[in-house]
Design a protein around this motif. Structure first.
Motif, PDB file in Angstrom:
ATOM      1  N   ALA A 181     -28.995  -2.185  -5.472  1.00 47.75           N
ATOM      2  CA  ALA A 181     -30.410  -2.019  -5.826  1.00 47.75           C
ATOM      3  C   ALA A 181     -31.323  -2.487  -4.705  1.00 47.75           C
ATOM      4  N   ILE A 182     -30.966  -3.606  -4.090  1.00 44.09           N
ATOM      5  CA  ILE A 182     -31.790  -4.130  -2.992  1.00 44.09           C
ATOM      6  C   ILE A 182     -31.746  -3.197  -1.789  1.00 44.09           C
ATOM      7  N   ARG A 183     -30.553  -2.697  -1.449  1.00 41.82           N
ATOM      8  CA  ARG A 183     -30.420  -1.789  -0.309  1.00 41.82           C
ATOM      9  C   ARG A 183     -31.186  -0.484  -0.560  1.00 41.82           C
ATOM     10  N   LYS A 184     -31.152  -0.014  -1.791  1.00 41.02           N
ATOM     11  CA  LYS A 184     -31.910   1.199  -2.118  1.00 41.02           C
ATOM     12  C   LYS A 184     -33.403   0.946  -1.967  1.00 41.02           C
ATOM     13  N   PHE A 185     -33.868  -0.203  -2.430  1.00 39.55           N
ATOM     14  CA  PHE A 185     -35.280  -0.563  -2.324  1.00 39.55           C
ATOM     15  C   PHE A 185     -35.705  -0.645  -0.855  1.00 39.55           C
ATOM     16  N   GLU A 186     -34.796  -1.122  -0.009  1.00 42.94           N
ATOM     17  CA  GLU A 186     -35.085  -1.279   1.418  1.00 42.94           C
ATOM     18  C   GLU A 186     -34.806  -0.016   2.215  1.00 42.94           C
ATOM     19  N   GLY A 187     -34.257   1.026   1.560  1.00 41.32           N
ATOM     20  CA  GLY A 187     -33.952   2.273   2.257  1.00 41.32           C
ATOM     21  C   GLY A 187     -32.744   2.177   3.166  1.00 41.32           C
ATOM     22  N   VAL A 206     -55.054  -6.677 -20.760  1.00 40.22           N
ATOM     23  CA  VAL A 206     -53.752  -6.634 -20.105  1.00 40.22           C
ATOM     24  C   VAL A 206     -53.942  -6.392 -18.608  1.00 40.22           C
ATOM     25  N   PRO A 207     -53.373  -7.228 -17.750  1.00 35.59           N
ATOM     26  CA  PRO A 207     -53.541  -7.026 -16.313  1.00 35.59           C
ATOM     27  C   PRO A 207     -52.824  -5.772 -15.832  1.00 35.59           C
ATOM     28  N   GLU A 208     -53.268  -5.278 -14.676  1.00 36.94           N
ATOM     29  CA  GLU A 208     -52.655  -4.080 -14.114  1.00 36.94           C
ATOM     30  C   GLU A 208     -51.246  -4.376 -13.613  1.00 36.94           C
ATOM     31  N   ILE A 209     -50.454  -3.324 -13.511  1.00 37.98           N
ATOM     32  CA  ILE A 209     -49.094  -3.466 -12.990  1.00 37.98           C
ATOM     33  C   ILE A 209     -49.168  -3.924 -11.531  1.00 37.98           C
ATOM     34  N   SER A 210     -48.325  -4.870 -11.166  1.00 36.02           N
ATOM     35  CA  SER A 210     -48.367  -5.440  -9.821  1.00 36.02           C
ATOM     36  C   SER A 210     -48.021  -4.403  -8.753  1.00 36.02           C
ATOM     37  N   THR A 211     -48.719  -4.513  -7.631  1.00 36.61           N
ATOM     38  CA  THR A 211     -48.412  -3.660  -6.474  1.00 36.61           C
ATOM     39  C   THR A 211     -47.680  -4.459  -5.402  1.00 36.61           C
ATOM     40  N   ASP A 212     -47.387  -5.732  -5.687  1.00 40.74           N
ATOM     41  CA  ASP A 212     -46.679  -6.562  -4.716  1.00 40.74           C
ATOM     42  C   ASP A 212     -45.212  -6.121  -4.650  1.00 40.74           C
ATOM     43  N   PRO A 213     -44.691  -5.798  -3.452  1.00 41.62           N
ATOM     44  CA  PRO A 213     -43.306  -5.302  -3.331  1.00 41.62           C
ATOM     45  C   PRO A 213     -42.263  -6.265  -3.897  1.00 41.62           C
ATOM     46  N   THR A 214     -42.454  -7.559  -3.657  1.00 37.57           N
ATOM     47  CA  THR A 214     -41.477  -8.533  -4.165  1.00 37.57           C
ATOM     48  C   THR A 214     -41.447  -8.525  -5.692  1.00 37.57           C
ATOM     49  N   GLU A 215     -42.617  -8.482  -6.323  1.00 31.43           N
ATOM     50  CA  GLU A 215     -42.673  -8.449  -7.781  1.00 31.43           C
ATOM     51  C   GLU A 215     -42.083  -7.150  -8.324  1.00 31.43           C
ATOM     52  N   GLN A 216     -42.308  -6.048  -7.613  1.00 29.85           N
ATOM     53  CA  GLN A 216     -41.729  -4.774  -8.038  1.00 29.85           C
ATOM     54  C   GLN A 216     -40.207  -4.826  -7.966  1.00 29.85           C
ATOM     55  N   LEU A 217     -39.676  -5.428  -6.895  1.00 28.69           N
ATOM     56  CA  LEU A 217     -38.222  -5.528  -6.760  1.00 28.69           C
ATOM     57  C   LEU A 217     -37.644  -6.437  -7.837  1.00 28.69           C
ATOM     58  N   VAL A 218     -38.346  -7.531  -8.172  1.00 24.94           N
ATOM     59  CA  VAL A 218     -37.871  -8.417  -9.235  1.00 24.94           C
ATOM     60  C   VAL A 218     -37.707  -7.643 -10.540  1.00 24.94           C
TER      61      VAL A 218
END
Length: 708
Positions: A598-604, A524-536
């Motif tokens: 959700a997007i605004r929270k992710f972006e602070g 099983v691959p590791e959990i993504s650290t890419d911000p876009t994938e995390q937001l998805v």
């Protein structure tokens, strides 16, 4: 493929308004232009290619309603739900509905309150001389049109009676749509439906986002491990396991359930209620995987299916292509894996012996076996079956990832092609092999094939080698099998270019067959650290909550592709949210706040700014949504909406008020307020809602500001 007329300007605006897209996919504009000008059309587009828009948009643009004939209750329900969610009036009439629901839909259709009427072929034929005659039908769309042809993979006798609908509505353009049909089937569809000079659109069958992989002789444990790995890689998405038998589906479901996966099972042995429940759980995202026979999937419109696994070999390329096509409909990467064994071939051959069309079925199974055992790019094999040539390898299949030894096969092909042409295209694969090897068989001498120039030109190769190389030539689209001519071989236009020396061709070196070792599924691959994938992933969680509250399937809120586009664009206002692909005006207002938060929270960025809600009303106003629908979409009262309209008027953001207040009411209210400043409000409150009074005042102030 030239369209009959220019595309009406309204089409692009409707695409943006209701579907949230800024441009058409290949072929859609041409098809829409043709049918809106009254021309018939034969549309061949792969699963996920956008066939439904080709008849939905014309229905919205023309007076009356479109009649959509489909054998799939699930598709009717899904598409009707999606249309209504986007603000398009549609209805479905079929046997799974309570008859009172069907009666309501029929009454709405007769009254002209719906733009699309979905109906099964059986119900259509029984109602054709009844209530349908009282409807204004502007377009007829026959979906899954390959069912009308004896050459199609899913022939249904009831479809052969659909010519009656053309007689009933001779002025309405007729569209035939399918995702899987070879050349012979396409011609048969046009003839049986009586299409008149139709626009023939054959879209590309290439689905580059689908990875293709075949695994040979795998044990049961490896199959289950593979599915577990896929589920863990895509925990918030869905997948399908196809099996050859009901028992196989049940066993796979039980094995996955024991491992803690959310699984369900679907096959023809279950009751109608059990099948409907399984399909609904899958569509709603309650389960991660459905284990099914081929009885499952026709008409599934779910966009976030990330993988499809076949535990057994399908019976033909059409079925296989349609089944893997249920993955990645949103255009995002998806995985397809086919497990293949000799035992599958034996079982399939037994099925064929019991079928009513052994010749056709056997040839189609041969094609499927060639695909599974191919030593060349698998995508090229798939495309060549449908008559589409790809002159380069795809880079997204297991053969491309681990290519065999290659060699220049041009001369080899020229020998084979010359023999086909010199026999006047009257030989099949095995006869061609015998000719090239100089066989002394009686049939060859009787037909005079031992006297052609290329007789014996391939004596240096064995029968198995020639059979394998001819199979590759067929897979590459150099040679085609004419199913409508006893399976004889023909050299294609692409093959003629190679024969005449204008192109070279590369073949995979033949190897002695050997049993391949089974390999374990990858870790099983590791959990993504890419911000876009995390937001998805966070947006998918929001989508589940929104869908549960609204009581709809998650993919009907927004597709995965839309969520990815949100994560990339990261809109922070309603106006920016409208720029996301797949976000129409109604959905932007109905669901936008939760996703923006959700997007605004992710972006602070903190909470949504003040004034967001009345700007949502502006979006609906610009879309010309009626007042009552505005209130329903936003979940507020009409008085609140009128308050928003008044504020927008105060800020000069609205200049047309006719949809909200009549001139008579405006003059009555303004004159009363002017004549009775002390108690005007009290007097008017008995006649008008507060919002109307406030709006009238705002309009009066607007006229003063602008000297009107």
């Amino acid at each position: 493929m030239t369209p009959s007329a220019p595309l009406p300007a309204a089409a692009a605006e409707l695409l943006r308004k209701f579907y949230g897209y800024r441009e058409f996919r290949p072929g859609q504009a041409e098809i829409i232009a043709a049918v809106t000008s009254g021309r018939d059309a034969l549309v061949l587009m792969p699963t996920g290619g956008g066939k439904s828009i080709c008849y939905q948009l014309p229905a919205m643009m023309m007076d009356g309603a479109a009649l959509v004939i489909s054998p799939l209750i699930s598709l009717m329900e899904d598409q009707t739900a999606a249309l209504v969610a986007n603000g398009v009036p549609a209805a479905a009439i079929h046997s799974a509905h309570d008859e009172s629901l069907n009666r309501s839909a029929i009454e709405a259709a007769i009254a002209g309150r719906v733009k699309l009427i979905y109906i099964s072929p059986e119900r259509l034929l029984s109602d054709l001389d009844g209530w349908l005659r009282r409807c204004r039908i502007n377009l007829i769309a026959v979906d899954e049109a390959h069912c009308i042809s004896q050459w199609g993979h899913d022939f249904r006798p009831v479809y052969t009676q659909l010519g009656a609908v053309r007689e009933a509505f001779p002025a309405a353009p007729l569209m035939a749509l399918t995702a899987t049909a070879d050349r012979v089937t396409r011609d048969d569809i046009a003839a049986q439906l009586g299409l008149r000079d139709p626009l023939r659109w054959t879209g590309s069958f290439d689905r580059p986002n689908l990875s293709l992989r075949v695994v040979h002789s795998a044990p049961k444990k490896q199959k289950i491990d593979t599915v577990v790995n896929l589920v863990r890689r895509h925990p918030n998405d869905s997948g399908i396991v196809y099996t050859l038998s009901r028992k196989g589906a049940e066993e796979a479901h039980e094995a996955l359930s024991r491992l803690g996966l959310r699984s369900t099972v679907y096959h023809a042995g279950l009751s109608a209620d059990e099948r409907a429940r399984a399909q609904r759980r899958f569509s709603d995202g309650d389960v991660q995987v459905v284990c099914a026979t081929v009885a499952f999937g026709m008409g599934i419109d779910k966009s976030n299916i990330r993988w499809v696994v076949h535990f057994n070999l399908p019976g033909n390329i059409e079925s296989y292509y349609q089944e893997i096509g249920r993955a990645g409909r949103d255009g995002l990467p998806a995985t397809t894996i086919l497990f293949h064994s000799v035992q599958d071939i034996i079982l399939r051959r037994n099925f064929i012996e019991e079928s009513g069309r052994p010749g056709i079925a056997a040839e189609k199974l041969d094609w499927m076996q060639r695909y599974a055992e191919a030593g060349i790019c698998r995508r090229r094999v798939l495309l060549s079956y449908f008559g589409q040539v790809m002159e380069h390898d795809c880079g997204n299949c297991d053969v491309c990832s681990n290519p065999p030894e290659r060699f220049d096969g041009t001369i080899l092909f020229q020998k084979a092609a010359s023999a086909i042409i010199r026999t006047d295209s009257q030989v099949g694969i095995y006869m061609l092999t015998d000719i090239l090897r100089g066989s002394a068989k009686t049939d060859i001498h009787r037909r005079g094939f031992d006297r052609i120039k290329t007789f014996g030109a391939g004596r240096d190769l064995g029968q198995a080698q020639w059979n394998a190389y001819i199979a590759q030539m067929i897979q590459l689209g150099l040679i085609e099998i004419a199913l409508d001519d006893a399976g004889h071989l023909r050299v294609t236009p692409y093959g003629l270019r190679v024969l005449h020396g204008r192109l070279a061709v590369t073949l995979a070196r033949w190897q002695e067959p050997q049993r391949r070792k089974a390999t374990r599924a990858k870790t099983v691959p590791e959990i993504s650290t890419d911000p876009t994938e995390q937001l998805v992933e966070q947006l998918k969680a929001v989508r589940r909550q929104v869908a549960a509250k609204a009581g709809v399937a998650a993919y009907l809120v927004f597709s995965d592709a839309s969520l990815v586009d949100m994560a990339r664009r990261r809109p922070s206002t309603p106006e920016q949210f409208l720029e996301v692909n797949g976000v129409g005006e109604r959905k932007a207002v109905k669901y936008g706040r939760q996703f923006l938060a959700a997007i605004r929270k992710f972006e602070g960025l903190g909470a949504l700014p003040q004034g967001t809600t009345y700007k949502e009303t502006l979006i609906l106003h610009n879309a010309r949504v009626p007042l009552g629908d505005m209130a329903s979409i936003k979940g507020v009262t009409t008085d609140t909406i009128l308050g928003h309209i008044a504020r927008l008027t105060d800020e000069d953001m609205i200049t047309d008020f006719s949809a909200y207040i009549s001139r008579h009411d405006f003059e009555t209210i303004t004159h009363t307020l002017a004549d009775r400043p002390a108690d005007g409000y009290t007097v008017l409150a008995d006649q008008y809602p507060q919002g109307i009074i406030r709006l009238a005042r705002s309009i009066a102030e607007y006229h003063k500001r602008h000297g009107r």
